[in-house]
Structures are given as C-alpha cells and as structure tokens.
Write a protein that holds these residues in place. Structure first.
Motif, PDB file in Angstrom:
ATOM      1  N   ILE A 358       0.822  -1.223   0.000  1.00 53.90           N
ATOM      2  CA  ILE A 358       0.000   0.000   0.000  1.00 53.90           C
ATOM      3  C   ILE A 358       0.846   1.260   0.000  1.00 53.90           C
ATOM      4  O   ILE A 358       0.338   2.342  -0.326  1.00 53.90           O
ATOM      5  N   SER A 361       0.656   3.257  -3.165  1.00 52.75           N
ATOM      6  CA  SER A 361      -0.556   3.982  -3.543  1.00 52.75           C
ATOM      7  C   SER A 361      -0.445   5.426  -3.077  1.00 52.75           C
ATOM      8  O   SER A 361       0.475   5.794  -2.337  1.00 52.75           O
ATOM      9  N   LYS A 365      -5.627   6.922  -0.636  1.00 54.52           N
ATOM     10  CA  LYS A 365      -5.933   5.500  -0.808  1.00 54.52           C
ATOM     11  C   LYS A 365      -5.240   4.673   0.282  1.00 54.52           C
ATOM     12  O   LYS A 365      -5.815   3.715   0.809  1.00 54.52           O
ATOM     13  N   ILE A 396      -3.604  -1.460  -7.122  1.00 56.81           N
ATOM     14  CA  ILE A 396      -2.441  -0.557  -7.117  1.00 56.81           C
ATOM     15  C   ILE A 396      -1.575  -0.797  -8.351  1.00 56.81           C
ATOM     16  O   ILE A 396      -1.095   0.151  -8.989  1.00 56.81           O
ATOM     17  N   ASP A 399      -3.217   0.587 -11.432  1.00 50.30           N
ATOM     18  CA  ASP A 399      -3.130   2.046 -11.389  1.00 50.30           C
ATOM     19  C   ASP A 399      -1.733   2.498 -11.798  1.00 50.30           C
ATOM     20  O   ASP A 399      -1.584   3.472 -12.552  1.00 50.30           O
ATOM     21  N   ARG A 400      -0.738   1.769 -11.286  1.00 50.43           N
ATOM     22  CA  ARG A 400       0.643   2.076 -11.679  1.00 50.43           C
ATOM     23  C   ARG A 400       0.840   1.898 -13.184  1.00 50.43           C
ATOM     24  O   ARG A 400       1.499   2.704 -13.840  1.00 50.43           O
TER      25      ARG A 400
END
Length: 516
Positions: A358, A361, A365, A396, A399-400
């Motif tokens: 995490i 992120s 988030k 994550i 999203d990356r």
C-alpha cells in the motif's frame, strides 16, 4: 369428583343406597346403577367410573367376575364389595385384584360412608403421588438437557472426572456407550449468528448421528461428544451432512475440528486437540473439517524460514506488471500456508507484505487501506486475507500501469514532436533526442517501440521520406542535392537516393514523372 357406579340385583338396595348417600359431600358423583355385571359393563363402556360398589352374588355375571373383567380393562378402578355372611370367604378371592373393602349386608349408611370416604382418600392420595412424580419427571426432563451440557463442560475441563463419574452420569442420562472410546467434535459457525443457531447445530447433529451423543455450547462454539463406533469415512460423511443441513436452512457455513479417538479419561486432551485444530481454520479456510493430520507439518518443512523478497514484488507492482506481481505474491502466501507458523507470527508477515504494497498507492488511498486492516486481521482466514490483499495489490498495480502508460505516451509524444521539429538536421539521432529529454536512450528506444510498434530509426526514416514526397509533389522543379539536405541527409545524396527508391520503388526523378 370421583365417579361412582352402584351394582346390585336387588332394586330396594340400589334405590336405598342411591337416595340415602350424600355423594357430593363425600367428594363423589353417582353416575349410574346396574342390576348385574353385564348391565354394569355396558355403562362402563359409556363412562369409566373411578369407584364401583358391587354386590357379589348377581345373575348373569356376579361381582367377582365383574371385578376381574373391569380390572383387566381399567386397573386403576377401585371396588367396594357388598357380601352376605356366608359369602365372605368367597368375596376375599377379589383380594388378588386389589379389592380391600368388604361390607356385610345389610350395611349401615355410616359403614358405607366410612368405606367410601376411605377409598376416596386413598385415590386422592394416589393421584397426588402420581401428579407429584409426574411433576418431578417433567422438571427433570426440563433440566436434563442443561445438566447434560454442564456435565460435558465439566468433563472436558475437570481433571478429577473419571470412569466412575462417567458411569454414574451415563446411567443418569441414558448414555449406554458400548466402549469407553470417544471422539470430540468442535463446531464453529461462520459469520454473525444467534444462540438459536448453536441450538440448531446440536439438534441436527443428534438427528444425523442417531445414537447417544452429548452436546454443549462452549462460548460461541458447539462441542459434541460421541462414541467412536463409526469408520472414519462414515464419520466424515455424517459431519458433512450436519454442515449441509445447517447450510440449507440457515445459509451459514460451519467449520469443524475432529479429535483423534481416545479413552473417556482422555477427553481433556482431546478437547485441547480440537481447539488447536480449529485454530488452524486461519490456514485451512472456512467450511472445512480439520483433523490432527491436517495441521501436522512435514518433517522436511519444520524450522524453515520464509524467503521474503519484497523488493522484487515492489518492483513488479511499480512497473505495473500484474501477472508477474500476482505470481510473486501467491508464492509468498503459499509459503506461509505451508510453513504454518503460529498465527501471530504469520499475521506479522502478512502486515509487513500489506504495508509494502500500500506504500505504492497515493496518500488518501493508503489511509483507506489501513483502516480496513484491523478488522481483516482479527476475523479473517489466510484465504480471505489473500483475497483482500490480492485485490488491493491488483488495484495498485493496474493504477501504476495506467500511470506508467500515460507517462510513456507523453514521452513518446515528446519524441515525435522533436522529430517533427528537427527532422531536417543530419545530427538527429536517438542519443540526441534522449539527451534532450534527459532519459536513457535504451529506455526511450524500448518505450518508443512499445508505444508506436516500430523502431525510432525506422520512424525517423519514414518521416523524412514523407517530407521528401511532399516537397516533390509541391514544386514544379527540384534538384536532388538540396532535397536531400532539406530532409536531413546533408550532402549524402547517394544515401538519400537509395533510401528514397527503397521507400517508394522509384528514384526521385522517376517519382516526379509519375506524380499527378
């Protein structure tokens, strides 16, 4: 009120006794009279009397036969025999049917009152005793289930309980086990549930096993003790039936832990074993049946330590490579499953993995993910935590990937803008472009090929050729030297001509002739 039937073949006696007796004061009610045994039996069929006062000598069926017949049908009926002096010894034959009252005819009202009062009193006393015993039995039946539950709780926790205590309570509860070998089953209901669900599990188990079984609630779990009289396959099948039946009616799953077989004197150890098995629910998942075999660790895996390469996992997530990151994460969780550390140690590793993921992120988030962690760590199994962390890791990573792809697209677009601006310069190369945008040439080359589908050098060549075609088509007269220089070939006219012919299939002058 006690119901009385009066039987005598002499009408005067019937009428006299009927009218002179104060039946209500004696707590009785005269329901009828008959002049012989057969007539009396017809009345008895209509209303069963509590007390029968009968003469012994009557035509058709005498009093003795009447007593014998009625006693066979209604043994609770009481009798008073009316006899003559010469018949007294004969009348005593009725003693075998429990007749205790004999009155010599003619008898006084007072004597009959006394006899009837005594019979009524005895019947009321007997009725009181029967009611008292019934109330005791009823009370015992009500308290017995609770007593059984308490006994089982004490049996698995009190080390002083042994065979003698089991023998006593076994007889009390009707538990006639054929042997002293038993098993314990500890059942946990998954998710939110009420006390009625625990009660239902116990009842379902009793119905399915159909033989002596003890059950009790232990906290939020159900504990079952049963005789070890089934094969393991049959036992597993019945336990699965308990789970399936409960799921059918309540739509809630069960997880169960089954002990090894053991002697009654070992139930405390067997109970500890089921608790230990059930604790491995964290590893083995909800809705499973856990035994000692399931929680044992192979000798070749004992003492092994987790190979936790989080740096590689983080790199894959940063790069947006979910397929590779998923394999790496599954490998780590699979190691934890096989190593079976104590749950606190396993959870510490899970928290470490979770926090590393995490951190990749954004701040908002990350706080949302952290807020979910305490509840997951308190109630989840390894399987549910795996689903939880895998979903977050995928979110994550993708999203990356999206952000990386956007950056790559922006970088490639910038490279294309540079080519558009500098295509006429002979010094335009991948190295000079990479230097201009402060990036590694190999990375630029790789990302450019990934985004556009072609190498940077091919792209530049095609771009220059397109510009050359535009110039040729846009002017009436041209010379090759200035054209080559204008599109970035400098004074290398020969190279430009070869490249142009390879691109179009014509020399520049031939192409001009074919151009519209």
């Amino acid at each position: 009120m006690q119901k009385v039937l009066l039987v005598d073949d002499e009408f005067i006696i019937l009428d006299g006794i009927s009218s002179v007796m104060n039946w209500e004061a004696l707590g009785t009610e005269l329901i009828g009279t008959a002049q012989n045994g057969l007539e009396a039996l017809e009345l008895i069929k209509q209303a069963i009397p509590d007390i029968i006062i009968t003469d012994i000598r009557m035509p058709g069926m005498d009093g003795l036969e009447l007593v014998a017949t009625v006693t066979a049908l209604h043994p609770e009926t009481s009798f008073i025999m009316l006899t003559g002096f010469s018949e007294f010894d004969y009348a005593k034959m009725a003693m075998q049917y429990g007749v205790k009252h004999y009155l010599l005819k003619p008898c006084s009202e007072e004597r009959l009152n006394e006899a009837l009062s005594e019979v009524v009193q005895k019947r009321e006393e007997r009725q009181y005793e029967e009611n008292f015993i019934l109330s005791i039995k009823y009370g015992l039946e009500r308290v017995l289930p609770h007593a059984k539950e308490q006994f089982l709780k004490e049996l698995v926790t009190n080390k002083t309980y042994g065979v003698e205590e089991w023998k006593y309570f076994g007889e009390l509860f009707g538990l006639n086990f054929q042997s002293q070998r038993v098993r314990l089953l500890l059942v946990e209901i998954e998710g939110e549930h009420e006390y009625e669900h625990l009660f239902a599990v116990s009842n379902i188990a009793g119905d399915i096993f159909q033989h002596h079984i003890l059950s009790s609630t232990v906290g939020r779990r159900v504990l079952l003790l049963m005789e070890d009289d089934l094969s393991e396959a049959a036992l597993f099948e019945k336990i699965d039936s308990i789970r399936a039946t409960f799921m059918k009616y309540y739509h809630i799953d069960l997880t169960a832990a089954l002990s090894e077989p053991g002697e009654l004197t070992q139930v405390r150890r067997l109970f500890t074993q089921t608790i230990e098995c059930l604790s491995h629910r964290f590893y083995l998942g909800e809705g499973s049946l856990i035994t000692e075999k399931d929680i044992s660790i192979p000798e070749d895996e004992e003492g092994l330590e987790l190979q936790l390469d989080l740096e590689h996992l983080v790199m894959l997530i940063k790069a947006g490579h979910w397929a590779d990151a998923e394999c790496e994460l599954l490998s780590l969780l699979h190691q934890l499953l096989n190593l079976r550390y104590d749950i606190a140690k396993t959870k510490s590793y899970l928290i470490q993995i979770f926090m590393e993921i995490i951190r990749l992120s954004d701040q908002n988030k990350m706080q949302t993910y952290i807020d979910k962690l305490p509840r997951m760590m308190e109630t989840s199994t390894l399987q549910s935590f795996q689903q939880f962390v895998m979903s977050i890791a995928e979110e994550i990573t993708l999203d990356r990937y999206s952000r990386n792809r956007s950056k790559q697209s922006q970088m490639v677009a910038e490279v294309q803008r540079i080519v558009d601006r500098r295509y006429c310069e002979e010094t335009l190369t991948l190295q000079t472009v990479a230097q201009e945008i402060y990036m590694n040439p190999d990375y630029v080359s790789k990302m450019f090929k990934k985004e556009t589908g072609e190498k940077f050098t091919n792209y530049v060549m095609k771009y220059r050729m397109q510009k050359a075609l535009e110039i040729i088509e846009g002017c009436a007269h041209f010379t090759i030297g200035p054209l080559a220089e204008e599109v970035g070939f400098g004074d290398n006219v020969s190279y430009f001509s070869k490249a142009f012919k390879k691109f179009t299939g014509f020399s520049p002058s031939e192409y001009k002739k074919t151009a519209p």
